[in-house]
Design a protein around this motif. Structure first.
Motif, short mmCIF file in Angstrom:
data_model
loop_
_atom_site.label_atom_id
_atom_site.label_comp_id
_atom_site.label_asym_id
_atom_site.label_seq_id
_atom_site.Cartn_x
_atom_site.Cartn_y
_atom_site.Cartn_z
N THR A 103 -9.20 -8.19 -52.45
CA THR A 103 -9.57 -7.66 -53.54
C THR A 103 -8.18 -7.30 -54.35
OG1 THR A 103 -11.63 -7.27 -53.30
CG2 THR A 103 -10.76 -5.93 -55.15
N HIS A 104 -7.24 -6.41 -53.41
CA HIS A 104 -6.07 -5.96 -53.88
C HIS A 104 -4.93 -6.90 -54.36
CE1 HIS A 104 -2.13 -3.98 -53.71
NE2 HIS A 104 -1.79 -4.95 -52.96
N SER A 136 -3.80 -7.25 -58.45
CA SER A 136 -2.51 -6.64 -58.51
C SER A 136 -1.90 -6.99 -59.92
CB SER A 136 -1.61 -7.43 -57.43
OG SER A 136 -1.51 -8.65 -57.67
N THR A 193 -11.58 -6.07 -48.82
CA THR A 193 -10.93 -4.79 -49.47
C THR A 193 -9.10 -5.27 -49.91
OG1 THR A 193 -12.07 -3.19 -48.68
CG2 THR A 193 -9.90 -2.47 -49.79
N SER A 194 -8.72 -5.83 -48.89
CA SER A 194 -7.31 -6.38 -48.99
C SER A 194 -7.43 -7.47 -50.04
CB SER A 194 -6.70 -6.59 -47.47
OG SER A 194 -6.47 -5.56 -46.76
#
Length: 55
Positions: free
Chosen positions: A15-16, A20, A12-13
């Motif tokens: 993908t962030h 962005s 998940t991080s």
């Protein structure tokens, strides 16, 4: 910047960071090509809202 390497094992991080750009640069929406090639036209905002929001 330590947050990027720490995010690598966490999906998940990761993908962030990949997505962005969506919050760091303005979007440029242009439907000219689809309008010309396919004969499509954007739905007017008032019609889209009326079709989405029901009372």
């Amino acid at each position: 910047m330590l947050s990027r390497p720490c995010a690598l094992p966490h999906r998940t991080s990761s993908t962030h960071f990949e997505m962005s750009y969506q919050v760091t640069r303005p979007f440029a929406l242009d439907s000219t090509a689809s309008e010309q090639r396919l004969g499509l036209h954007p739905t007017p905002v008032d019609l889209a809202i009326a079709a989405t929001v029901t009372r």
